[in-house]
Write a protein that holds these residues in place. Structure first.
Motif, PDB file in Angstrom:
ATOM      1  N   LEU A  27      46.590  47.362  58.315  1.00 23.35           N
ATOM      2  CA  LEU A  27      45.799  46.148  58.162  1.00 23.35           C
ATOM      3  C   LEU A  27      46.138  45.587  56.785  1.00 23.35           C
ATOM      4  CD1 LEU A  27      43.601  44.438  59.599  1.00 23.35           C
ATOM      5  CD2 LEU A  27      41.920  45.662  58.212  1.00 23.35           C
ATOM      6  N   ARG A  28      46.595  44.334  56.754  1.00 20.32           N
ATOM      7  CA  ARG A  28      47.060  43.729  55.501  1.00 20.32           C
ATOM      8  C   ARG A  28      45.932  42.953  54.833  1.00 20.32           C
ATOM      9  NH1 ARG A  28      49.979  38.683  54.208  1.00 20.32           N
ATOM     10  NH2 ARG A  28      51.251  39.030  52.323  1.00 20.32           N
ATOM     11  N   LEU A  29      45.782  43.178  53.523  1.00 19.88           N
ATOM     12  CA  LEU A  29      44.843  42.430  52.708  1.00 19.88           C
ATOM     13  C   LEU A  29      45.604  41.830  51.535  1.00 19.88           C
ATOM     14  CD1 LEU A  29      43.191  45.053  53.916  1.00 19.88           C
ATOM     15  CD2 LEU A  29      41.422  44.289  52.333  1.00 19.88           C
ATOM     16  N   THR A  30      45.202  40.654  51.104  1.00 20.33           N
ATOM     17  CA  THR A  30      45.813  40.040  49.933  1.00 20.33           C
ATOM     18  C   THR A  30      44.725  39.536  48.993  1.00 20.33           C
ATOM     19  OG1 THR A  30      46.027  37.941  51.123  1.00 20.33           O
ATOM     20  CG2 THR A  30      47.966  39.373  51.044  1.00 20.33           C
ATOM     21  N   ARG A  31      45.038  39.572  47.730  1.00 21.89           N
ATOM     22  CA  ARG A  31      44.104  39.044  46.732  1.00 21.89           C
ATOM     23  C   ARG A  31      44.196  37.527  46.701  1.00 21.89           C
ATOM     24  NH1 ARG A  31      44.282  39.638  40.112  1.00 21.89           N
ATOM     25  NH2 ARG A  31      42.313  38.529  39.745  1.00 21.89           N
ATOM     26  N   LEU A  32      43.047  36.871  46.699  1.00 23.51           N
ATOM     27  CA  LEU A  32      42.996  35.419  46.552  1.00 23.51           C
ATOM     28  C   LEU A  32      43.148  35.088  45.069  1.00 23.51           C
ATOM     29  CD1 LEU A  32      40.023  34.591  48.948  1.00 23.51           C
ATOM     30  CD2 LEU A  32      42.460  34.286  49.398  1.00 23.51           C
ATOM     31  N   LEU A  33      44.180  34.342  44.732  1.00 18.64           N
ATOM     32  CA  LEU A  33      44.458  34.019  43.332  1.00 18.64           C
ATOM     33  C   LEU A  33      43.644  32.796  42.924  1.00 18.64           C
ATOM     34  CD1 LEU A  33      48.317  34.609  43.258  1.00 18.64           C
ATOM     35  CD2 LEU A  33      46.443  36.238  42.949  1.00 18.64           C
ATOM     36  N   ARG A  34      42.928  32.928  41.813  1.00 18.84           N
ATOM     37  CA  ARG A  34      42.055  31.850  41.343  1.00 18.84           C
ATOM     38  C   ARG A  34      42.507  31.262  40.019  1.00 18.84           C
ATOM     39  NH1 ARG A  34      36.847  32.110  44.009  1.00 18.84           N
ATOM     40  NH2 ARG A  34      37.041  33.539  45.756  1.00 18.84           N
ATOM     41  N   HIS A  35      43.446  31.940  39.349  1.00 19.66           N
ATOM     42  CA  HIS A  35      43.947  31.456  38.060  1.00 19.66           C
ATOM     43  C   HIS A  35      45.463  31.651  38.025  1.00 19.66           C
ATOM     44  CE1 HIS A  35      39.779  31.334  36.744  1.00 19.66           C
ATOM     45  NE2 HIS A  35      39.640  32.573  37.157  1.00 19.66           N
ATOM     46  N   PRO A  36      46.183  30.825  37.285  1.00 24.04           N
ATOM     47  CA  PRO A  36      47.653  30.934  37.244  1.00 24.04           C
ATOM     48  C   PRO A  36      48.157  32.281  36.740  1.00 24.04           C
ATOM     49  CG  PRO A  36      46.928  28.841  36.314  1.00 24.04           C
ATOM     50  CD  PRO A  36      45.697  29.666  36.516  1.00 24.04           C
ATOM     51  N   ASP A  37      47.371  32.975  35.909  1.00 26.85           N
ATOM     52  CA  ASP A  37      47.835  34.248  35.359  1.00 26.85           C
ATOM     53  C   ASP A  37      47.304  35.458  36.121  1.00 26.85           C
ATOM     54  OD1 ASP A  37      45.225  33.894  34.598  1.00 26.85           O
ATOM     55  OD2 ASP A  37      45.503  34.507  32.502  1.00 26.85           O
TER      56      ASP A  37
ATOM     57  N   THR B 155      42.341  47.831  31.517  1.00 28.88           N
ATOM     58  CA  THR B 155      42.237  48.495  30.216  1.00 28.88           C
ATOM     59  C   THR B 155      41.806  47.552  29.104  1.00 28.88           C
ATOM     60  OG1 THR B 155      44.613  48.141  29.872  1.00 28.88           O
ATOM     61  CG2 THR B 155      43.927  50.262  30.795  1.00 28.88           C
ATOM     62  N   LYS B 156      41.663  46.252  29.399  1.00 29.34           N
ATOM     63  CA  LYS B 156      41.261  45.300  28.364  1.00 29.34           C
ATOM     64  C   LYS B 156      40.086  44.427  28.786  1.00 29.34           C
ATOM     65  CE  LYS B 156      45.777  44.976  26.118  1.00 29.34           C
ATOM     66  NZ  LYS B 156      46.843  44.057  25.622  1.00 29.34           N
ATOM     67  N   GLY B 157      39.683  44.523  30.028  1.00 30.22           N
ATOM     68  CA  GLY B 157      38.600  43.679  30.497  1.00 30.22           C
ATOM     69  C   GLY B 157      38.401  43.830  31.986  1.00 30.22           C
ATOM     70  N   ALA B 158      37.584  42.952  32.552  1.00 23.32           N
ATOM     71  CA  ALA B 158      37.234  43.037  33.969  1.00 23.32           C
ATOM     72  C   ALA B 158      37.315  41.662  34.604  1.00 23.32           C
ATOM     73  CB  ALA B 158      35.838  43.622  34.140  1.00 23.32           C
ATOM     74  N   ASP B 159      37.590  41.656  35.895  1.00 19.19           N
ATOM     75  CA  ASP B 159      37.619  40.426  36.670  1.00 19.19           C
ATOM     76  C   ASP B 159      37.161  40.777  38.077  1.00 19.19           C
ATOM     77  OD1 ASP B 159      38.001  37.825  37.415  1.00 19.19           O
ATOM     78  OD2 ASP B 159      40.188  37.935  37.506  1.00 19.19           O
ATOM     79  N   THR B 160      36.695  39.811  38.819  1.00 22.24           N
ATOM     80  CA  THR B 160      36.346  40.045  40.215  1.00 22.24           C
ATOM     81  C   THR B 160      37.561  39.739  41.075  1.00 22.24           C
ATOM     82  OG1 THR B 160      34.013  39.521  39.867  1.00 22.24           O
ATOM     83  CG2 THR B 160      34.824  39.403  42.116  1.00 22.24           C
ATOM     84  N   TRP B 161      38.023  40.743  41.773  1.00 23.70           N
ATOM     85  CA  TRP B 161      39.146  40.564  42.687  1.00 23.70           C
ATOM     86  C   TRP B 161      38.598  40.230  44.063  1.00 23.70           C
ATOM     87  CZ3 TRP B 161      43.441  44.827  41.720  1.00 23.70           C
ATOM     88  CH2 TRP B 161      43.961  44.657  40.424  1.00 23.70           C
ATOM     89  N   HIS B 162      39.037  39.108  44.602  1.00 23.11           N
ATOM     90  CA  HIS B 162      38.640  38.663  45.937  1.00 23.11           C
ATOM     91  C   HIS B 162      39.791  38.946  46.899  1.00 23.11           C
ATOM     92  CE1 HIS B 162      35.051  36.299  44.597  1.00 23.11           C
ATOM     93  NE2 HIS B 162      35.731  36.315  43.468  1.00 23.11           N
ATOM     94  N   PHE B 163      39.518  39.707  47.939  1.00 27.75           N
ATOM     95  CA  PHE B 163      40.529  40.027  48.945  1.00 27.75           C
ATOM     96  C   PHE B 163      40.184  39.352  50.258  1.00 27.75           C
ATOM     97  CE2 PHE B 163      40.966  43.502  45.941  1.00 27.75           C
ATOM     98  CZ  PHE B 163      42.330  43.733  45.900  1.00 27.75           C
ATOM     99  N   VAL B 164      41.221  38.973  50.996  1.00 30.84           N
ATOM    100  CA  VAL B 164      41.033  38.438  52.334  1.00 30.84           C
ATOM    101  C   VAL B 164      41.803  39.317  53.310  1.00 30.84           C
ATOM    102  CG1 VAL B 164      42.994  36.826  52.152  1.00 30.84           C
ATOM    103  CG2 VAL B 164      41.169  36.384  53.803  1.00 30.84           C
TER     104      VAL B 164
END
Length: 263
Positions: A214-224, A188-197
């Motif tokens: 089948l389990r997928l998780t987001r790869l975290l690229r920033h502390p927040d 609701t305030k912006g966009a980011d690219t979510w990377h899933f593995v």
């Protein structure tokens, strides 16, 4: 509140909508609920060239646990997924005693590449809206935040789960353990690219029964970054059997499938 007894609902999801890339030109998926069997909800056979297999319309209920500001809570939730082959609606509602309710909804079109979001709404204490202008390749925000460019295949924070389900349902063998998928995801305030593995197969014992997932998780690229864990179930047309979202401060919500019925 007690619910009067009624005949058990028909739990057979609608057939999967088969979406294939065009070969020019081609014309344009709180009472106790019964669970749908894997055979009923699984994807229909698809042509080898299919890019996505849209899940059939379903209403999924969830048992929810979570923590916010060091306060544990339990709640109920529901995901409505409905489409007619051309247009779709997704609606996720979570309600907890003392915390109130939160509703997210996504509306848009179904294309050969999957979902094309047009409007995303997030409502709790106030309502925030995102409008997707695909002609101008811009997402516009109701709170006055600057518009952001839209990338090809962009999703909102609700449609992203169904888009992933649609991609895996079409060709699950194309997504072995370790596969990475990237989708621009608009909030609701912006966009980011979510990377899933893709982490691999897991069998879950859930409130609604056992589900192969089948389990997928987001790869975290920033502390927040928001930590996203997603378990997609072939027996539910690849819709989520479990979603766990964890904030950087440790607050989390964990929703686990309890039952399914037709919308």
């Amino acid at each position: 509140m007690p619910v009067p007894e009624s005949p058990p609902p028909d739990t057979t999801p609608e057939p999967v909508a088969e979406i294939t890339p065009p070969e020019p030109p081609l014309p344009e998926p709180a009472s106790e609920l019964e669970s749908a069997s894997p055979a009923e909800a699984s994807a229909l056979p698809l042509p080898p060239a299919a890019l996505v297999a849209i899940p059939g319309s379903q209403r999924l209920s969830y048992t929810i646990s979570g923590e916010v500001r060091n306060m544990r809570y339990h709640a109920s939730g529901e995901l409505l997924w409905a489409h007619d082959g051309d247009d779709y609606e997704a609606r996720m509602e979570v309600g907890a005693f003392l915390l109130g309710s939160r509703v997210q909804s996504s509306r848009g079109r179904i294309t050969p590449d999957g979902l094309q979001a047009q409007r995303f709404e997030d409502k709790s204490r106030q309502e925030r809206v995102v409008e997707f202008d695909h002609e101008q390749a811009q997402a516009r925000f109701s709170d006055g935040s600057p518009s952001t460019p839209l990338l090809k295949g962009a999703q909102d924070q609700l449609s992203v789960f169904v888009q992933l389900a649609s991609q895996l349902a079409a060709n699950p063998a194309n997504y072995p353990r370790g596969t990475e998928l990237a989708l621009q995801t608009v909030g609701t305030k912006g966009a980011d690219t979510w990377h899933f593995v893709v982490n691999g197969e897991e069998t879950l014992n859930l409130p609604g029964g056992e589900q192969a997932t089948l389990r997928l998780t987001r790869l975290l690229r920033h502390p927040d970054d928001l930590n996203v864990e997603l378990w997609l179930a072939p027996g539910l047309g690849w819709l989520p059997a479990r979603i766990r979202l964890t904030q950087p401060n440790g607050d989390y919500i964990d929703q686990q499938w309890r039952g399914s019925q037709k919308p």
